[in-house]
Motif scaffolding. Sequence first.
Motif, mmCIF file in Angstrom:
data_model
loop_
_atom_site.group_PDB
_atom_site.id
_atom_site.type_symbol
_atom_site.label_atom_id
_atom_site.label_comp_id
_atom_site.label_asym_id
_atom_site.label_seq_id
_atom_site.Cartn_x
_atom_site.Cartn_y
_atom_site.Cartn_z
ATOM 1 N N LEU A 87 7.628 -15.276 75.376
ATOM 2 C CA LEU A 87 8.431 -15.911 74.880
ATOM 3 C C LEU A 87 9.986 -15.681 75.678
ATOM 4 O O LEU A 87 10.225 -14.380 75.777
ATOM 5 N N ILE A 88 10.472 -16.590 76.294
ATOM 6 C CA ILE A 88 11.784 -16.231 76.955
ATOM 7 C C ILE A 88 12.927 -17.417 76.399
ATOM 8 O O ILE A 88 12.507 -18.535 76.415
ATOM 9 N N ALA A 89 14.040 -16.811 75.980
ATOM 10 C CA ALA A 89 15.001 -17.609 75.567
ATOM 11 C C ALA A 89 16.092 -18.081 76.794
ATOM 12 O O ALA A 89 16.407 -16.919 77.559
ATOM 13 N N VAL A 90 16.571 -19.142 76.867
ATOM 14 C CA VAL A 90 17.033 -19.377 78.248
ATOM 15 C C VAL A 90 18.325 -20.297 78.030
ATOM 16 O O VAL A 90 18.308 -21.043 77.001
ATOM 17 N N SER A 91 19.354 -19.502 78.602
ATOM 18 C CA SER A 91 20.962 -20.227 78.582
ATOM 19 C C SER A 91 21.594 -20.263 79.820
ATOM 20 O O SER A 91 21.188 -19.382 80.677
ATOM 21 N N PRO A 92 22.340 -21.459 80.091
ATOM 22 C CA PRO A 92 23.182 -21.509 81.352
ATOM 23 C C PRO A 92 24.281 -20.341 81.424
ATOM 24 O O PRO A 92 24.765 -20.065 82.481
ATOM 25 N N GLN A 93 24.463 -19.570 80.290
ATOM 26 C CA GLN A 93 25.524 -18.598 80.308
ATOM 27 C C GLN A 93 25.413 -17.522 81.344
ATOM 28 O O GLN A 93 24.161 -17.053 81.599
ATOM 29 N N ARG A 94 26.429 -16.737 81.901
ATOM 30 C CA ARG A 94 26.094 -15.879 82.807
ATOM 31 C C ARG A 94 25.621 -14.800 82.263
ATOM 32 O O ARG A 94 25.932 -14.482 81.009
ATOM 33 N N PRO A 95 24.729 -14.198 82.729
ATOM 34 C CA PRO A 95 23.963 -12.849 82.308
ATOM 35 C C PRO A 95 24.638 -11.685 81.647
ATOM 36 O O PRO A 95 24.384 -11.264 80.697
ATOM 37 N N ASP A 96 25.943 -11.422 82.507
ATOM 38 C CA ASP A 96 26.872 -10.265 81.707
ATOM 39 C C ASP A 96 27.411 -10.797 80.533
ATOM 40 O O ASP A 96 27.615 -9.830 79.641
ATOM 41 N N ARG A 97 27.378 -11.932 80.180
ATOM 42 C CA ARG A 97 27.805 -12.676 78.701
ATOM 43 C C ARG A 97 26.984 -12.606 77.744
ATOM 44 O O ARG A 97 26.974 -12.837 76.752
ATOM 45 N N LEU A 98 25.639 -13.194 78.491
ATOM 46 C CA LEU A 98 24.508 -13.737 77.629
ATOM 47 C C LEU A 98 23.681 -12.449 76.855
ATOM 48 O O LEU A 98 23.165 -12.776 75.849
ATOM 49 N N ILE A 99 23.625 -11.448 77.425
ATOM 50 C CA ILE A 99 23.051 -10.444 77.149
ATOM 51 C C ILE A 99 23.767 -9.796 75.724
ATOM 52 O O ILE A 99 22.949 -9.187 74.866
ATOM 53 N N GLU A 100 24.980 -10.252 75.323
ATOM 54 C CA GLU A 100 25.593 -9.956 74.173
ATOM 55 C C GLU A 100 24.864 -10.202 72.997
ATOM 56 O O GLU A 100 24.544 -9.706 71.799
ATOM 57 N N THR A 115 35.562 -33.922 71.947
ATOM 58 C CA THR A 115 35.191 -32.692 71.858
ATOM 59 C C THR A 115 36.046 -31.948 72.922
ATOM 60 O O THR A 115 36.646 -30.814 72.287
ATOM 61 N N GLN A 116 36.133 -32.331 73.928
ATOM 62 C CA GLN A 116 36.944 -31.863 74.971
ATOM 63 C C GLN A 116 38.500 -31.739 74.630
ATOM 64 O O GLN A 116 38.954 -30.474 74.913
ATOM 65 N N ALA A 117 38.951 -32.740 74.106
ATOM 66 C CA ALA A 117 40.251 -32.816 73.923
ATOM 67 C C ALA A 117 40.646 -32.022 72.733
ATOM 68 O O ALA A 117 41.715 -31.189 72.643
ATOM 69 N N GLN A 118 39.714 -31.867 71.759
ATOM 70 C CA GLN A 118 39.946 -31.020 70.661
ATOM 71 C C GLN A 118 39.905 -29.569 70.626
ATOM 72 O O GLN A 118 40.498 -28.606 70.354
ATOM 73 N N ARG A 119 38.775 -29.290 71.827
ATOM 74 C CA ARG A 119 38.487 -27.677 71.937
ATOM 75 C C ARG A 119 39.603 -27.054 72.933
ATOM 76 O O ARG A 119 39.917 -25.916 72.888
ATOM 77 N N THR A 120 40.075 -27.930 73.982
ATOM 78 C CA THR A 120 41.037 -27.033 74.980
ATOM 79 C C THR A 120 42.082 -26.389 74.582
ATOM 80 O O THR A 120 42.210 -25.284 75.099
ATOM 81 N N PRO A 121 42.830 -27.137 73.669
ATOM 82 C CA PRO A 121 43.975 -26.389 73.458
ATOM 83 C C PRO A 121 43.745 -25.104 72.248
ATOM 84 O O PRO A 121 44.689 -24.661 71.925
ATOM 85 N N ASN A 122 42.690 -25.121 71.526
ATOM 86 C CA ASN A 122 42.242 -24.039 70.557
ATOM 87 C C ASN A 122 41.551 -22.859 71.097
ATOM 88 O O ASN A 122 40.335 -22.451 70.544
ATOM 89 N N GLY A 123 41.889 -22.336 72.194
ATOM 90 C CA GLY A 123 41.208 -21.124 72.668
ATOM 91 C C GLY A 123 40.275 -21.502 73.835
ATOM 92 O O GLY A 123 40.256 -22.631 74.570
ATOM 93 N N PRO A 124 39.339 -20.524 74.310
ATOM 94 C CA PRO A 124 38.577 -20.891 75.571
ATOM 95 C C PRO A 124 37.483 -21.890 75.309
ATOM 96 O O PRO A 124 37.262 -22.295 74.305
ATOM 97 N N TRP A 125 37.644 -22.699 76.438
ATOM 98 C CA TRP A 125 36.594 -24.025 76.538
ATOM 99 C C TRP A 125 35.259 -23.323 76.984
ATOM 100 O O TRP A 125 34.942 -22.349 77.261
ATOM 101 N N ILE A 126 34.301 -24.332 76.668
ATOM 102 C CA ILE A 126 32.963 -23.913 76.882
ATOM 103 C C ILE A 126 32.527 -23.110 78.428
ATOM 104 O O ILE A 126 32.096 -22.142 78.673
ATOM 105 N N GLY A 127 33.225 -24.060 79.480
ATOM 106 C CA GLY A 127 33.173 -23.449 80.937
ATOM 107 C C GLY A 127 33.680 -22.130 81.100
ATOM 108 O O GLY A 127 32.905 -21.279 81.763
ATOM 109 N N THR A 141 33.678 -19.816 78.354
ATOM 110 C CA THR A 141 32.961 -19.012 77.640
ATOM 111 C C THR A 141 31.429 -18.798 78.310
ATOM 112 O O THR A 141 31.307 -17.679 78.335
ATOM 113 N N THR A 142 31.076 -19.585 78.847
ATOM 114 C CA THR A 142 29.758 -19.578 79.476
ATOM 115 C C THR A 142 29.775 -19.173 80.999
ATOM 116 O O THR A 142 29.012 -18.366 81.413
#
Length: 231
Positions: free
Chosen positions: A122-135, A168-180, A182-183
């Motif tokens: 079993l391998i769980a996979v995400s595009p997030q950077r490994p140093d952040r994904l390990i969390e 979604t992009q317009a709502q999230r951008t001014p309210n903290g880190p955006w997905i790009g 974060t990942t």
Amino acid sequence: MTATAYATTDAVVQPLNARLAELHAERVRTWDPAVLQINIDQRAELVAAASADDRWPMVGDAIADAELIDVESGAFRLQARTACAPTVLLFFRFAGCPACNIALPYYNETLWPALRARGVALIAVSPQRPDRLIEIKQRHGLDFAIASDPENGLGRRLGITFTANAATQAQRTPNGPWIGETTGTGTWELPQPAVILLDRLNIVRFFDVSPDWLVRTEAETIITAIDSLSL
């Protein structure tokens, strides 16, 4: 997918989708209605788009090799892992995703012991950077492998990635880190939650994708599919 609770040797386990429904119910109680509606609309848009989606792999398709990055041990070739054992890949969004923080511990509790007993990896996979994904692995003490899919390479090839809509992009951008941010990918592209079972030749033996990330594949569904196959 079913929301019926099922028994393990120790207790009755609450189904994954019941847990995710509780997350949505909590959001209904606590989120600003306008913000909640943007989230609901984005998920509904993905479900509607998927109704005619023919990009996804079919059972019997061969999947070309890919390089992934284990958050603990580094880069590896997917084919090298599947050659050793049939492998279930669980695609998820990122380490801070609330739904993923429900889903992955659930799979650790219910799916991983059954797969291990059957000789399936079993391998769980995400595009997030490994140093952040390990969390997420450390936070929940997950026993299975967690791997980064650089630049969504494998997810995009499987046809399961999407880019957040304009609202979604317009709502999230001014309210903290955006997905790009974060990942660590610098883009809005994320995978839709998906489960793919590959045999030792990288042939798809089971595939299920969840365009609505608050509806995901139950462990029982995956285990039943595996038990119906000769691997």
